[in-house]
Design a protein around this motif. Structure first.
Motif, PDB file in Angstrom:
ATOM      1  N   ILE A 180      30.502  37.894  51.835  1.00  0.00           N
ATOM      2  CA  ILE A 180      31.202  39.183  51.769  1.00  0.00           C
ATOM      3  C   ILE A 180      32.071  39.243  50.514  1.00  0.00           C
ATOM      4  O   ILE A 180      32.101  40.269  49.814  1.00  0.00           O
ATOM      5  CB  ILE A 180      32.025  39.424  53.048  1.00  0.00           C
ATOM      6  N   VAL A 181      32.773  38.163  50.208  1.00  0.00           N
ATOM      7  CA  VAL A 181      33.604  38.124  49.003  1.00  0.00           C
ATOM      8  C   VAL A 181      32.737  38.259  47.756  1.00  0.00           C
ATOM      9  O   VAL A 181      33.098  38.972  46.811  1.00  0.00           O
ATOM     10  CB  VAL A 181      34.443  36.831  48.968  1.00  0.00           C
ATOM     11  N   ALA A 182      31.580  37.613  47.741  1.00  0.00           N
ATOM     12  CA  ALA A 182      30.671  37.726  46.602  1.00  0.00           C
ATOM     13  C   ALA A 182      30.170  39.161  46.437  1.00  0.00           C
ATOM     14  O   ALA A 182      30.084  39.669  45.312  1.00  0.00           O
ATOM     15  CB  ALA A 182      29.495  36.771  46.765  1.00  0.00           C
ATOM     16  N   LEU A 183      29.851  39.815  47.537  1.00  0.00           N
ATOM     17  CA  LEU A 183      29.394  41.209  47.453  1.00  0.00           C
ATOM     18  C   LEU A 183      30.507  42.138  46.966  1.00  0.00           C
ATOM     19  O   LEU A 183      30.256  43.058  46.183  1.00  0.00           O
ATOM     20  CB  LEU A 183      28.858  41.665  48.807  1.00  0.00           C
ATOM     21  N   LEU A 184      31.730  41.898  47.420  1.00  0.00           N
ATOM     22  CA  LEU A 184      32.858  42.700  46.935  1.00  0.00           C
ATOM     23  C   LEU A 184      33.099  42.457  45.448  1.00  0.00           C
ATOM     24  O   LEU A 184      33.470  43.380  44.713  1.00  0.00           O
ATOM     25  CB  LEU A 184      34.117  42.387  47.740  1.00  0.00           C
ATOM     26  N   SER A 185      32.865  41.244  44.988  1.00  0.00           N
ATOM     27  CA  SER A 185      32.987  40.949  43.561  1.00  0.00           C
ATOM     28  C   SER A 185      31.909  41.680  42.758  1.00  0.00           C
ATOM     29  O   SER A 185      32.175  42.140  41.650  1.00  0.00           O
ATOM     30  CB  SER A 185      32.885  39.452  43.318  1.00  0.00           C
ATOM     31  N   ALA A 186      30.719  41.790  43.319  1.00  0.00           N
ATOM     32  CA  ALA A 186      29.654  42.535  42.637  1.00  0.00           C
ATOM     33  C   ALA A 186      30.021  44.015  42.514  1.00  0.00           C
ATOM     34  O   ALA A 186      29.779  44.636  41.470  1.00  0.00           O
ATOM     35  CB  ALA A 186      28.336  42.369  43.389  1.00  0.00           C
ATOM     36  N   VAL A 187      30.629  44.566  43.544  1.00  0.00           N
ATOM     37  CA  VAL A 187      31.090  45.960  43.485  1.00  0.00           C
ATOM     38  C   VAL A 187      32.174  46.105  42.418  1.00  0.00           C
ATOM     39  O   VAL A 187      32.194  47.082  41.653  1.00  0.00           O
ATOM     40  CB  VAL A 187      31.606  46.415  44.871  1.00  0.00           C
ATOM     41  N   ALA A 188      33.065  45.112  42.340  1.00  0.00           N
ATOM     42  CA  ALA A 188      34.129  45.150  41.336  1.00  0.00           C
ATOM     43  C   ALA A 188      33.568  45.077  39.919  1.00  0.00           C
ATOM     44  O   ALA A 188      34.108  45.721  39.013  1.00  0.00           O
ATOM     45  CB  ALA A 188      35.107  44.004  41.578  1.00  0.00           C
ATOM     46  N   ILE A 189      32.499  44.331  39.739  1.00  0.00           N
ATOM     47  CA  ILE A 189      31.876  44.250  38.409  1.00  0.00           C
ATOM     48  C   ILE A 189      31.407  45.628  37.962  1.00  0.00           C
ATOM     49  O   ILE A 189      31.702  46.077  36.852  1.00  0.00           O
ATOM     50  CB  ILE A 189      30.698  43.253  38.412  1.00  0.00           C
ATOM     51  N   VAL A 190      30.707  46.308  38.839  1.00  0.00           N
ATOM     52  CA  VAL A 190      30.186  47.645  38.499  1.00  0.00           C
ATOM     53  C   VAL A 190      31.328  48.622  38.243  1.00  0.00           C
ATOM     54  O   VAL A 190      31.310  49.383  37.264  1.00  0.00           O
ATOM     55  CB  VAL A 190      29.266  48.156  39.634  1.00  0.00           C
ATOM     56  N   ARG A 191      32.353  48.576  39.092  1.00  0.00           N
ATOM     57  CA  ARG A 191      33.480  49.498  38.948  1.00  0.00           C
ATOM     58  C   ARG A 191      34.224  49.261  37.641  1.00  0.00           C
ATOM     59  O   ARG A 191      34.587  50.211  36.937  1.00  0.00           O
ATOM     60  CB  ARG A 191      34.425  49.338  40.136  1.00  0.00           C
ATOM     61  N   GLU A 192      34.440  48.003  37.290  1.00  0.00           N
ATOM     62  CA  GLU A 192      35.204  47.706  36.083  1.00  0.00           C
ATOM     63  C   GLU A 192      34.383  47.906  34.813  1.00  0.00           C
ATOM     64  O   GLU A 192      34.955  48.170  33.758  1.00  0.00           O
ATOM     65  CB  GLU A 192      35.761  46.287  36.150  1.00  0.00           C
ATOM     66  N   ILE A 193      33.064  47.801  34.897  1.00  0.00           N
ATOM     67  CA  ILE A 193      32.243  48.141  33.730  1.00  0.00           C
ATOM     68  C   ILE A 193      32.369  49.628  33.431  1.00  0.00           C
ATOM     69  O   ILE A 193      32.470  50.039  32.270  1.00  0.00           O
ATOM     70  CB  ILE A 193      30.771  47.731  33.950  1.00  0.00           C
ATOM     71  N   LYS A 194      32.401  50.452  34.483  1.00  0.00           N
ATOM     72  CA  LYS A 194      32.567  51.899  34.280  1.00  0.00           C
ATOM     73  C   LYS A 194      33.917  52.222  33.644  1.00  0.00           C
ATOM     74  O   LYS A 194      34.035  53.150  32.857  1.00  0.00           O
ATOM     75  CB  LYS A 194      32.439  52.634  35.613  1.00  0.00           C
ATOM     76  N   ARG A 195      34.948  51.428  33.988  1.00  0.00           N
ATOM     77  CA  ARG A 195      36.291  51.639  33.429  1.00  0.00           C
ATOM     78  C   ARG A 195      36.462  50.963  32.068  1.00  0.00           C
ATOM     79  O   ARG A 195      37.506  51.116  31.443  1.00  0.00           O
ATOM     80  CB  ARG A 195      37.344  51.091  34.381  1.00  0.00           C
ATOM     81  N   LYS A 196      35.453  50.198  31.645  1.00  0.00           N
ATOM     82  CA  LYS A 196      35.479  49.443  30.390  1.00  0.00           C
ATOM     83  C   LYS A 196      36.633  48.441  30.347  1.00  0.00           C
ATOM     84  O   LYS A 196      37.260  48.225  29.308  1.00  0.00           O
ATOM     85  CB  LYS A 196      35.532  50.384  29.196  1.00  0.00           C
ATOM     86  N   ASN A 197      36.910  47.821  31.485  1.00  0.00           N
ATOM     87  CA  ASN A 197      37.926  46.785  31.594  1.00  0.00           C
ATOM     88  C   ASN A 197      37.207  45.439  31.640  1.00  0.00           C
ATOM     89  O   ASN A 197      36.911  44.904  32.701  1.00  0.00           O
ATOM     90  CB  ASN A 197      38.768  47.013  32.854  1.00  0.00           C
ATOM     91  N   PHE A 198      36.932  44.889  30.457  1.00  0.00           N
ATOM     92  CA  PHE A 198      36.067  43.722  30.371  1.00  0.00           C
ATOM     93  C   PHE A 198      36.763  42.433  30.786  1.00  0.00           C
ATOM     94  O   PHE A 198      36.107  41.466  31.137  1.00  0.00           O
ATOM     95  CB  PHE A 198      35.467  43.618  28.982  1.00  0.00           C
ATOM     96  N   PHE A 199      38.077  42.385  30.724  1.00  0.00           N
ATOM     97  CA  PHE A 199      38.801  41.228  31.242  1.00  0.00           C
ATOM     98  C   PHE A 199      38.582  41.105  32.745  1.00  0.00           C
ATOM     99  O   PHE A 199      38.297  40.025  33.266  1.00  0.00           O
ATOM    100  CB  PHE A 199      40.291  41.376  30.919  1.00  0.00           C
ATOM    101  N   ALA A 200      38.663  42.227  33.460  1.00  0.00           N
ATOM    102  CA  ALA A 200      38.422  42.234  34.909  1.00  0.00           C
ATOM    103  C   ALA A 200      36.950  41.973  35.213  1.00  0.00           C
ATOM    104  O   ALA A 200      36.637  41.352  36.237  1.00  0.00           O
ATOM    105  CB  ALA A 200      38.861  43.565  35.509  1.00  0.00           C
ATOM    106  N   VAL A 201      36.067  42.430  34.347  1.00  0.00           N
ATOM    107  CA  VAL A 201      34.635  42.152  34.535  1.00  0.00           C
ATOM    108  C   VAL A 201      34.389  40.651  34.475  1.00  0.00           C
ATOM    109  O   VAL A 201      33.612  40.099  35.269  1.00  0.00           O
ATOM    110  CB  VAL A 201      33.776  42.881  33.473  1.00  0.00           C
ATOM    111  N   GLY A 202      35.073  39.973  33.575  1.00  0.00           N
ATOM    112  CA  GLY A 202      34.929  38.530  33.464  1.00  0.00           C
ATOM    113  C   GLY A 202      35.388  37.811  34.724  1.00  0.00           C
ATOM    114  O   GLY A 202      34.696  36.919  35.226  1.00  0.00           O
ATOM    115  N   PHE A 203      36.552  38.193  35.239  1.00  0.00           N
ATOM    116  CA  PHE A 203      37.043  37.547  36.452  1.00  0.00           C
ATOM    117  C   PHE A 203      36.177  37.886  37.659  1.00  0.00           C
ATOM    118  O   PHE A 203      35.907  37.021  38.502  1.00  0.00           O
ATOM    119  CB  PHE A 203      38.494  37.956  36.730  1.00  0.00           C
TER     120      PHE A 203
END
Length: 62
Positions: A9-32
């Motif tokens: 579940i945590v891994a899936l939530l991280s995958a959602v965060a990757i997509v969301r932060e790519i849209k916001r162009k926040n690449f530091f958060a994409v890395g984490f």
């Protein structure tokens, strides 16, 4: 088995965060989020494989 589900579940939530932060162009958060996805995904898959191959569960005291 519960541990592997929680990690998945945590891994899936991280995958959602990757997509969301790519849209916001926040690449530091994409890395984490990407690092979290890899780590938690790896441990969830490894735990599931371990449960399947070794019979899983805690040892029962007799």
């Amino acid at each position: 088995m519960i541990l592997s589900i929680i990690l998945l579940i945590v891994a899936l939530l991280s995958a959602v965060a990757i997509v969301r932060e790519i849209k916001r162009k926040n690449f530091f958060a994409v890395g984490f989020a990407g690092l979290s996805f890899v780590v938690f995904g790896w441990f969830s898959i490894a735990t599931i494989i371990s449960i399947i191959t070794t019979g899983g569960g805690a040892p029962v005291a007799h």
